[in-house]
Design an enzyme around this catalytic site. Structure first.
Site, PDB file in Angstrom:
ATOM      1  N   LYS A 124       0.849  -1.192   0.000  1.00  0.00           N
ATOM      2  CA  LYS A 124       0.000   0.000   0.000  1.00  0.00           C
ATOM      3  C   LYS A 124       0.885   1.242   0.000  1.00  0.00           C
ATOM      4  O   LYS A 124       1.708   1.429   0.899  1.00  0.00           O
ATOM      5  CB  LYS A 124      -0.844  -0.014   1.272  1.00  0.00           C
ATOM      6  CG  LYS A 124      -2.286   0.294   1.052  1.00  0.00           C
ATOM      7  CD  LYS A 124      -3.035   0.055   2.327  1.00  0.00           C
ATOM      8  CE  LYS A 124      -4.429   0.568   2.225  1.00  0.00           C
ATOM      9  NZ  LYS A 124      -5.100   0.525   3.497  1.00  0.00           N
TER      10      LYS A 124
HETATM   11  C1  E4P Z   1      -8.293   1.570   3.245  1.00  0.00           C
HETATM   12  O1  E4P Z   1      -7.650   0.669   2.774  1.00  0.00           O
HETATM   13  C2  E4P Z   1      -8.169   2.102   4.609  1.00  0.00           C
HETATM   14  O2  E4P Z   1      -7.600   1.115   5.432  1.00  0.00           O
HETATM   15  C3  E4P Z   1      -9.467   2.453   5.247  1.00  0.00           C
HETATM   16  O3  E4P Z   1     -10.570   2.127   4.443  1.00  0.00           O
HETATM   17  C4  E4P Z   1      -9.502   3.803   5.865  1.00  0.00           C
HETATM   18  O4  E4P Z   1     -10.758   3.994   6.429  1.00  0.00           O
HETATM   19  P1  E4P Z   1     -11.077   5.045   7.591  1.00  0.00           P
HETATM   20  O5  E4P Z   1     -11.425   6.325   6.964  1.00  0.00           O
HETATM   21  O6  E4P Z   1     -12.248   4.426   8.296  1.00  0.00           O
HETATM   22  O7  E4P Z   1      -9.856   5.116   8.474  1.00  0.00           O
END
Ligand code: E4P
Length: 308
Positions: A124
């Site tokens: 990521k």
């Molecule tokens: C995406 O891969 C992230 O881990 C995640 O969806 C972030 O979400 P949040 O806004 O609830 O932290």
């Protein structure tokens, strides 16, 4: 702004070119949902992941440093152990592990290290935001890292995407997945909506000159994925990316992220997302519906009159 028929044809054209995700060579009966969108769990808690995986609900996991911390990791070694357990459990399905380094060379080295933890690791990479850490930083660091990893045949998930141009650039750099954060965008819009702002890609530009609440405006646009109009800038972002990727036959998968509720799940599917990553507590609630419960009670009690 986008009529539903436009999204549908773009999404359809795109999906028929995608590989089947459910193929069982020994089965005569073809799987009816071979190109259906997939669900990933957005968590690093193994006790949340395991039952969802065993039930066949999820075929992937996404993590990030905040989710690792929430899962109890207090050191890099603990984060590594948690990541390895998830990778092993989910094999061969993808598990996104986020880079924590911020320099280009260090990020590539860390990506190679994470890749050694499991063949199903996906790296990521934040698409930008490095100037938030240092005003001297190269704002294209994330894109350059995605490109370098593509050249090394390492799969990436471009994260922290808040406009469709970021998604396009990530795809052009070679990202396997792009992750638009629709929930965070919608949250921001609800707090800072400014209805007079003209439409355009600048919809997603947050004005933050002095970092005061009064200076922060974001237009929460109409979208019509479900026959609309209804305001949700996050879903509109998914819809835009789906149409753009469909128009240009881009194969990076749209991984709708930062999902807050059931309504957004349906809306993401209507808007043409390829994959949804959903918090475990939302996924656990899906089987429950008052009418499902009531219907089951009646069917069960009526079945009791049949003698065995
Ligand atoms: C995406 O891969 C992230 O881990 C995640 O969806 C972030 O979400 P949040 O806004 O609830 O932290």
């Amino acid at each position: 702004m986008f009529p539903i028929h436009q999204t549908k044809s773009a999404a359809h054209a795109r999906r028929i070119r995608m590989p089947e995700t459910q193929s069982f060579p020994d089965k005569r009966l073809a799987h009816p949902a071979g190109r259906a969108p997939r669900i990933f769990a957005d968590t690093a808690v193994i006790d949340d992941i395991e039952p969802l995986f065993r039930a066949g609900i999820i075929t992937g996991v996404t993590t990030n440093p905040s989710l690792m911390k929430k899962a109890g990791a207090t050191s890099w070694d603990e984060a590594r152990d948690i990541s390895r357990r998830i990778l092993k459990l989910m094999e061969p399905y993808p598990v996104s592990l986020e880079l924590t380094e911020v320099g280009q060379r260090e990020m590539i080295a860390q990506a190679e290290q994470l890749g050694q933890w499991g063949d199903n690791a996906v790296i990521k990479v934040p698409v930008g935001g490095y100037i938030a850490l240092s005003s001297q930083a190269d704002p294209f660091t994330g894109l350059k890292v995605i490109r370098a990893l593509w050249e090394l045949d390492i799969r990436t998930n471009a994260t922290l995407i808040f406009n469709s141009t970021q998604a396009l650039w990530a795809a052009q750099a070679g990202a396997t997945f792009v992750s638009p954060f629709l929930g965070r965008l919608a949250d921001y819009a609800y707090q800072n909506d400014h209805p007079e702002r003209p439409p355009g890609n600048s919809l997603y530009w947050i004005e933050d000159h002095k970092n005061t609440a009064g200076d922060q405006h974001l237009f929460n646009s109409e979208y019509v994925a479900s026959g609309g109009p209804r305001k949700d800038i996050g879903i509109r972002l998914i819809q835009e990316i789906a149409v753009i990727f469909g128009n240009y036959d881009i194969h990076s998968e749209i991984l709708a992220a930062s999902i807050r509720n059931f309504a957004q799940i349906t809306e993401c599917l209507l808007a043409g997302a390829d994959i949804l990553t959903v918090p475990a507590d939302i996924l656990r609630q899906i089987p429950h519906h008052p009418l499902t419960e009531a219907g089951m009670k009646t069917f069960y009690s009526d079945s009791q009159v049949f003698t065995k």
